[in-house]
Design an enzyme around this catalytic site. Structure first.
Site, PDB file in Angstrom:
ATOM      1  N   GLU A 180      -9.877  -6.524   7.136  1.00  0.00           N
ATOM      2  CA  GLU A 180     -10.117  -5.084   6.959  1.00  0.00           C
ATOM      3  C   GLU A 180      -9.190  -4.553   5.870  1.00  0.00           C
ATOM      4  O   GLU A 180      -8.044  -5.015   5.748  1.00  0.00           O
ATOM      5  CB  GLU A 180      -9.825  -4.331   8.256  1.00  0.00           C
ATOM      6  CG  GLU A 180     -10.913  -4.461   9.295  1.00  0.00           C
ATOM      7  CD  GLU A 180     -10.533  -3.709  10.561  1.00  0.00           C
ATOM      8  OE1 GLU A 180     -10.319  -2.492  10.513  1.00  0.00           O
ATOM      9  OE2 GLU A 180     -10.412  -4.375  11.602  1.00  0.00           O
ATOM     10  N   HIS A 183       0.857  -1.186   0.000  1.00  0.00           N
ATOM     11  CA  HIS A 183       0.000   0.000   0.000  1.00  0.00           C
ATOM     12  C   HIS A 183       0.892   1.235   0.000  1.00  0.00           C
ATOM     13  O   HIS A 183       1.874   1.284   0.752  1.00  0.00           O
ATOM     14  CB  HIS A 183      -0.914  -0.016   1.226  1.00  0.00           C
ATOM     15  CG  HIS A 183      -1.868   1.128   1.262  1.00  0.00           C
ATOM     16  ND1 HIS A 183      -2.940   1.226   0.404  1.00  0.00           N
ATOM     17  CD2 HIS A 183      -1.886   2.245   2.035  1.00  0.00           C
ATOM     18  CE1 HIS A 183      -3.586   2.350   0.651  1.00  0.00           C
ATOM     19  NE2 HIS A 183      -2.970   2.986   1.637  1.00  0.00           N
ATOM     20  N   THR A 185       9.162   4.008  -6.160  1.00  0.00           N
ATOM     21  CA  THR A 185      10.553   3.539  -6.180  1.00  0.00           C
ATOM     22  C   THR A 185      10.839   2.696  -4.933  1.00  0.00           C
ATOM     23  O   THR A 185      11.513   1.658  -5.010  1.00  0.00           O
ATOM     24  CB  THR A 185      11.506   4.753  -6.235  1.00  0.00           C
ATOM     25  OG1 THR A 185      11.175   5.517  -7.388  1.00  0.00           O
ATOM     26  CG2 THR A 185      12.956   4.339  -6.303  1.00  0.00           C
TER      27      THR A 185
HETATM   28  C1  GAR Z   1       0.967   0.643  -6.249  1.00  0.00           C
HETATM   29  O1  GAR Z   1       1.303   1.962  -5.940  1.00  0.00           O
HETATM   30  C2  GAR Z   1       0.373  -0.050  -5.036  1.00  0.00           C
HETATM   31  O2  GAR Z   1       0.964   0.357  -3.833  1.00  0.00           O
HETATM   32  C3  GAR Z   1      -1.056   0.396  -5.125  1.00  0.00           C
HETATM   33  O3  GAR Z   1      -1.370   0.293  -6.487  1.00  0.00           O
HETATM   34  C4  GAR Z   1      -0.203   0.578  -7.261  1.00  0.00           C
HETATM   35  C5  GAR Z   1      -0.008  -0.520  -8.266  1.00  0.00           C
HETATM   36  O4  GAR Z   1       1.026  -0.191  -9.143  1.00  0.00           O
HETATM   37  N1  GAR Z   1      -1.909  -0.433  -4.300  1.00  0.00           N
HETATM   38  C6  GAR Z   1      -2.892   0.047  -3.546  1.00  0.00           C
HETATM   39  O5  GAR Z   1      -3.201   1.218  -3.525  1.00  0.00           O
HETATM   40  C7  GAR Z   1      -3.604  -0.986  -2.697  1.00  0.00           C
HETATM   41  N2  GAR Z   1      -4.418  -0.368  -1.711  1.00  0.00           N
HETATM   42  P1  GAR Z   1       1.650  -1.317 -10.094  1.00  0.00           P
HETATM   43  O6  GAR Z   1       0.495  -1.963 -10.838  1.00  0.00           O
HETATM   44  O7  GAR Z   1       2.530  -0.529 -11.029  1.00  0.00           O
HETATM   45  O8  GAR Z   1       2.417  -2.283  -9.234  1.00  0.00           O
END
Ligand code: GAR
Length: 219
Positions: free
Chosen positions: A146, A112, A175
């Site tokens: 949750e 996250h 990053t």
């Molecule tokens: C990432 O920033 C991840 O942390 C976020 O979605 C993006 C996916 O990027 N996840 C959430 O917000 C989950 N609550 P990616 O497809 O390039 O890995």
């Protein structure tokens, strides 16, 4: 040599975290085998990344199912078919029900883009900018029932500047996501994570009395 940990990665979009995991495996920094990549969206770019590396890439469109449980039953069957030991959520934008989560107890991890418990939910980076925090970051955690809540495995912090936007902060956080997600999975693969009382104990962790991040750095 212990056998590699079998991973199943769930995505919905770009899949840059998926790419970081693939790269870490290929560099032998992560003792894991990526058995299957599953997307709920047929247009997720992460599917191309998987196929480019010769990995099974499966589309399970949630819209094709009449209920969440039916969708999740298909996810579970696919993960079992590929003998997945750890389910890795990498930008998977569907909420998972207790039915799914109880099928893989303490065997689902998520990343996250915030220092949980601050800013759960969507647009975490925007929430951080709008709130004016000076330090933000990313969190890898076990998934519980949750949203963005379960026991925290690893976090990385970054500074936030007053002229940051959701995008500029998001890039800085991303990053760090790419660094810590493979590292956190490696701790799992090494059997070094223990969940006790809702918290994660990392066995043999390296400690520092001096590491700090101050923001602003100079006054
Ligand atoms: C990432 O920033 C991840 O942390 C976020 O979605 C993006 C996916 O990027 N996840 C959430 O917000 C989950 N609550 P990616 O497809 O390039 O890995």
């Amino acid at each position: 040599m212990p056998s590699p940990l079998s991973l199943g990665v769930l995505i919905s979009g770009s899949g840059t975290n998926l790419q970081a995991i693939i790269d870490a495996i290929e560099r032998d920094e992560l003792t894991a085998a990526l058995r299957v990549v599953i997307s709920n969206r047929p247009d997720a770019y992460g599917l191309m990344r998987a196929r480019h590396h010769g990995l099974p890439a499966v589309v399970i469109p949630h819209k094709d199912f009449s209920s969440r449980q039916a969708f999740e039953a298909k996810l579970i069957k696919t993960l079992h078919d590929y003998q997945v030991e750890l389910v890795v959520l990498a930008g998977f934008m569907r909420l998972l029900s207790p039915f799914f989560i109880r099928t893989f107890p303490q065997r689902i991890v998520n990343i996250h883009p915030a220092l949980l418990p601050a800013f759960p939910g969507i647009h975490a980076q925007r929430q951080a900018v709008e709130r004016g925090v000076r330090i933000a970051g990313a969190t890898v955690h076990f998934v519980d029932e949750e949203t963005d809540h379960g026991p925290i495995i690893m976090q990385a912090a970054v500074p936030v500047y007053p002229d940051d936007t959701e995008e500029s902060l998001g890039a800085r956080i991303l990053t760090q996501e790419h660094r810590i997600y493979p590292q956190a999975i490696q701790l799992f693969a090494e059997g070094r994570l223990e969940v006790r009382g809702g918290r994660v104990i990392v066995h043999n962790e390296i400690r520092s009395q001096t590491a700090t991040l101050r923001s602003p750095e100079s006054v």
